[in-house]
Design an enzyme around this catalytic site. Structure first.
Site, PDB file in Angstrom:
ATOM      1  N   HIS A 155      58.325  44.720  14.069  1.00 23.81           N
ATOM      2  CA  HIS A 155      57.010  44.137  14.346  1.00 23.81           C
ATOM      3  C   HIS A 155      56.255  43.973  13.031  1.00 23.81           C
ATOM      4  O   HIS A 155      56.429  44.756  12.094  1.00 23.81           O
ATOM      5  CB  HIS A 155      56.222  45.061  15.284  1.00 23.81           C
ATOM      6  CG  HIS A 155      54.845  44.574  15.604  1.00 23.81           C
ATOM      7  ND1 HIS A 155      54.613  43.458  16.379  1.00 23.81           N
ATOM      8  CD2 HIS A 155      53.621  45.048  15.247  1.00 23.81           C
ATOM      9  CE1 HIS A 155      53.302  43.272  16.498  1.00 23.81           C
ATOM     10  NE2 HIS A 155      52.687  44.212  15.812  1.00 23.81           N
ATOM     11  N   CYS A 171      54.280  37.642  16.144  1.00 19.23           N
ATOM     12  CA  CYS A 171      53.530  38.588  15.314  1.00 19.23           C
ATOM     13  C   CYS A 171      53.510  38.216  13.831  1.00 19.23           C
ATOM     14  O   CYS A 171      52.483  38.376  13.161  1.00 19.23           O
ATOM     15  CB  CYS A 171      54.059  40.013  15.502  1.00 19.23           C
ATOM     16  SG  CYS A 171      55.807  40.224  15.078  1.00 19.23           S
ATOM     17  N   ASP A 175      54.229  39.802  20.636  1.00 22.12           N
ATOM     18  CA  ASP A 175      54.562  38.753  21.601  1.00 22.12           C
ATOM     19  C   ASP A 175      55.575  37.751  21.059  1.00 22.12           C
ATOM     20  O   ASP A 175      55.741  36.665  21.599  1.00 22.12           O
ATOM     21  CB  ASP A 175      53.293  38.008  22.037  1.00 22.12           C
ATOM     22  CG  ASP A 175      52.542  37.382  20.859  1.00 22.12           C
ATOM     23  OD1 ASP A 175      53.034  37.497  19.710  1.00 22.12           O
ATOM     24  OD2 ASP A 175      51.479  36.788  21.077  1.00 22.12           O
TER      25      ASP A 175
END
Length: 297
Positions: free
Chosen positions: A281, A162, A159
């Site tokens: 990520h 992270c 989002d």
């Protein structure tokens, strides 16, 4: 009164159940093989791909057989329908009417079945692609690297927060409490106070020039107050804020240690290039769980 399900709907329902059952079987197979057993894990993936391919072929054969059967039934129904509609007029003349029209309800069922079939095909193709895709290969490599440290990935939402959520999770595992908002605010504050450490690494993408004071302040404000993605600079600031080194494990490069000059045990994050469609990520880690071994027979 509820309409009876068509043959197409019944078949799709059966095939969805078979896919669900296969996924449960695959999960059981995965649980039965230790993540650090590279040889068995490789054989496991080959077995899984074979099982999925066999099921996809079985489903495709069933759909073809059903379509052929329905086509044959329609011919017979139309033939019988024409015969039934051969009527004798008042003066003994024979009149023919065409085959019965398909009802609106049947058209809706046919359209729904066609869309569902298309969706099932797309899902099957995506599953096969994922087994050989970059995301799957990266996850497999990371699982092996982490297993050597008796760790496994702990998923963090993608989002924009992270990096900070992963750090928050790692701190929590040590009994330390610092939430997402505090981590962002203190990271931005440290960067502002030590601008000379960070400005040389920030350049305007249009001009290539080093950030101005105004641009740097805007950057720090975004770190503090938005879901701006964090990277190497923010990691460096976080190690100084926390006075804890941060180890970052990645699939295709050696692990890096940021803040290694700090004399304390590091927290560990996982950096993934292909985790989501948006790209990079960060995940957290947790101790490797015992793999349950199912009884045979």
């Amino acid at each position: 009164m509820e309409e009876a399900e068509s043959p197409e709907e019944l078949l799709l329902k059966q095939q969805r159940k078979e896919k669900k059952d296969l996924q449960a079987k695959i999960q059981s197979m995965k649980n039965a093989v230790p993540k650090n057993d590279k040889k068995r894990r490789k054989q496991l993936m080959e077995d899984i791909m074979k099982l999925e391919a066999e099921l996809n072929q079985k489903h495709e054969d069933e759909r073809k057989q059903l379509n052929g059967s329905l086509a044959g039934d329609k011919v017979e129904i139309l033939a019988n329908g024409v015969q039934a509609l051969v009527l004798e007029g008042e003066e003994g003349q024979v009149t023919k009417q065409g085959p019965p029209r398909t009802s609106k309800a049947q058209k809706r069922r046919d359209k729904k079945a066609a869309l569902e079939k298309e969706r099932e095909i797309r899902i099957a193709e995506a599953e096969v692609e994922n087994l050989t895709g970059l995301r799957h290969l990266e996850g497999q490599k990371l699982s092996w690297l982490l297993a050597e440290k008796h760790l496994q990935i702990r998923e963090i939402p993608s989002d924009g927060h992270c990096l900070y959520r992963a750090v928050e999770d790692q701190l929590g595992s040590r009994g330390l409490s610092m939430n997402l908002e505090e981590l962002r605010a203190q990271t931005a504050q440290y960067m502002r106070k030590h601008a000379d450490e960070f400005l040389p690494f920030l350049t305007n993408p249009n001009t290539g020039d080093m950030y101005t004071a105004e641009e740097f302040e805007k950057y720090c404000s975004e770190v503090a107050d938005t879901a701006a993605w964090g990277g190497q600079l923010e990691l460096r600031a976080l190690t100084q804020v926390l006075q804890i080194p941060i180890e970052v494990i990645q699939a295709d490069s050696p692990a890096i240690m940021i803040g290694e000059e700090l004399n304390t045990a590091p927290i560990t994050l996982v950096y993934m290039r292909h985790a989501y469609g948006l790209g990079e990520h960060y995940n957290s880690v947790e101790p490797l769980k015992e793999v349950p071994v199912e009884d045979e027979g």
